[in-house]
Write an enzyme that holds these catalytic residues in place. Structure first.
Site, PDB file in Angstrom:
ATOM      1  N   ASN A  84      16.519 -12.827  -6.831  1.00 26.41           N
ATOM      2  CA  ASN A  84      17.968 -12.668  -6.869  1.00 26.41           C
ATOM      3  C   ASN A  84      18.655 -13.938  -7.393  1.00 26.41           C
ATOM      4  O   ASN A  84      18.008 -14.917  -7.723  1.00 26.41           O
ATOM      5  CB  ASN A  84      18.483 -12.300  -5.472  1.00 26.41           C
ATOM      6  CG  ASN A  84      19.685 -11.370  -5.519  1.00 26.41           C
ATOM      7  OD1 ASN A  84      20.573 -11.515  -6.365  1.00 26.41           O
ATOM      8  ND2 ASN A  84      19.734 -10.410  -4.609  1.00 26.41           N
ATOM      9  N   HIS A 114       6.494 -36.569  -1.761  1.00 28.14           N
ATOM     10  CA  HIS A 114       6.590 -37.999  -2.028  1.00 28.14           C
ATOM     11  C   HIS A 114       5.943 -38.751  -0.863  1.00 28.14           C
ATOM     12  O   HIS A 114       5.974 -38.266   0.285  1.00 28.14           O
ATOM     13  CB  HIS A 114       8.049 -38.438  -2.167  1.00 28.14           C
ATOM     14  CG  HIS A 114       8.785 -37.763  -3.282  1.00 28.14           C
ATOM     15  ND1 HIS A 114       8.741 -38.212  -4.582  1.00 28.14           N
ATOM     16  CD2 HIS A 114       9.571 -36.662  -3.294  1.00 28.14           C
ATOM     17  CE1 HIS A 114       9.478 -37.424  -5.344  1.00 28.14           C
ATOM     18  NE2 HIS A 114       9.987 -36.464  -4.592  1.00 28.14           N
ATOM     19  N   THR A 172       7.926 -24.323   6.940  1.00 24.79           N
ATOM     20  CA  THR A 172       7.160 -25.554   6.747  1.00 24.79           C
ATOM     21  C   THR A 172       5.681 -25.393   7.056  1.00 24.79           C
ATOM     22  O   THR A 172       4.917 -26.333   6.885  1.00 24.79           O
ATOM     23  CB  THR A 172       7.727 -26.683   7.629  1.00 24.79           C
ATOM     24  OG1 THR A 172       7.625 -26.299   9.005  1.00 24.79           O
ATOM     25  CG2 THR A 172       9.187 -26.973   7.286  1.00 24.79           C
ATOM     26  N   LYS A 173       5.299 -24.204   7.546  1.00 26.73           N
ATOM     27  CA  LYS A 173       3.883 -23.964   7.836  1.00 26.73           C
ATOM     28  C   LYS A 173       3.551 -22.507   7.528  1.00 26.73           C
ATOM     29  O   LYS A 173       4.445 -21.669   7.362  1.00 26.73           O
ATOM     30  CB  LYS A 173       3.543 -24.309   9.282  1.00 26.73           C
ATOM     31  CG  LYS A 173       4.300 -23.526  10.321  1.00 26.73           C
ATOM     32  CD  LYS A 173       3.916 -23.988  11.722  1.00 26.73           C
ATOM     33  CE  LYS A 173       4.647 -23.180  12.794  1.00 26.73           C
ATOM     34  NZ  LYS A 173       4.276 -23.624  14.161  1.00 26.73           N
ATOM     35  N   ARG A 187       9.827 -19.931  12.856  1.00 22.33           N
ATOM     36  CA  ARG A 187       8.772 -19.581  13.806  1.00 22.33           C
ATOM     37  C   ARG A 187       8.646 -18.061  13.854  1.00 22.33           C
ATOM     38  O   ARG A 187       9.593 -17.336  13.511  1.00 22.33           O
ATOM     39  CB  ARG A 187       9.080 -20.135  15.196  1.00 22.33           C
ATOM     40  CG  ARG A 187      10.352 -19.615  15.804  1.00 22.33           C
ATOM     41  CD  ARG A 187      10.640 -20.251  17.158  1.00 22.33           C
ATOM     42  NE  ARG A 187      11.874 -19.736  17.754  1.00 22.33           N
ATOM     43  CZ  ARG A 187      11.944 -18.625  18.479  1.00 22.33           C
ATOM     44  NH1 ARG A 187      10.846 -17.896  18.705  1.00 22.33           N
ATOM     45  NH2 ARG A 187      13.094 -18.219  18.979  1.00 22.33           N
TER      46      ARG A 187
END
Length: 219
Positions: A84, A114, A172-173, A187
């Protein structure tokens, strides 16, 4: 290895390498050209789309402009994907979308990484010149996932098939298959199951408001 090969394989690389820098600018210019093309000229739009994202050829990729990426050549899409408005793919490392993946507006997939320590992160004098050193981690979204609006997905993440990422989440996981995830950081809320079925054709034919069995049980 050339810097481009180092980059897509997750090794440290120099973004100031002249050959890589020239290719980077060329690809971003192509993305800019696509975004500036009139939507009424769909022949040109499709031509530029396939030039920017070569893997999209013959895959029926739905892409609402504007769309932003760094290379495009590091984006690998399956069949019948949809992206989209205002999505951003920082495809320094490969980004892979399985068949049927749907992305809402404003989704960001960011593969670049980084070093954490400033003295390693900032530009410095190296034997081959003054520059910084960066690296990236790939992102994989398996088939039939729905990534809702304004989600951010960071490098190194794999989202399992059939999952839904709720609007505004930051992933993030890794996400297990057939999961509903939400939040910052994201989560798992629960697994998706038959109680989520809304019987789309019957509901459409009867012109009813869509409600899942789970919603009906709640009253």
């Amino acid at each position: 290895m050339k810097e481009f090969e180092k980059m897509i394989s997750g090794r440290l690389y120099s973004p100031a390498d002249p050959q890589l820098e020239a290719y980077h600018l060329q690809r971003m210019a192509l993305c800019q050209q696509l975004n500036q093309t009139s939507l009424l000229d769909q022949t040109k739009v499709n031509q530029l789309k396939e030039e920017l994202i070569p893997s999209s050829k013959g895959q029926n990729l739905g892409l609402f402009l504007p769309f932003y990426c760094e290379y495009g050549s590091n984006i690998h899409v399956g069949k019948e994907c949809f992206i989209n408005y205002h999505c951003t793919f920082l495809d320094v490392a490969p980004i892979r979308l399985g068949d049927g993946v749907m992305l809402g507006s404003g989704v960001t997939i960011a593969t670049p990484c980084h070093p954490f320590l400033p003295q390693e992160r900032l530009a410095a004098h190296y034997p081959d010149g003054y520059h910084d050193l960066e690296y990236a981690k790939p992102v994989t979204i398996e088939k039939n996932c729905w990534i809702c609006a304004n989600v951010t997905i960071t490098g190194g993440v794999k989202i399992g098939a059939g999952s839904i990422v709720a609007a505004g989440a930051v992933v993030t996981k890794d996400v297990p298959a057939n999961s509903l995830v939400a939040g910052v950081p994201a989560r798992v809320i629960r697994q998706l199951d038959e109680k989520d079925r809304i019987n789309v054709w019957q509901t459409y034919q009867e012109n009813e408001t869509p409600r899942s069995l789970r919603e009906k049980e709640r009253g």
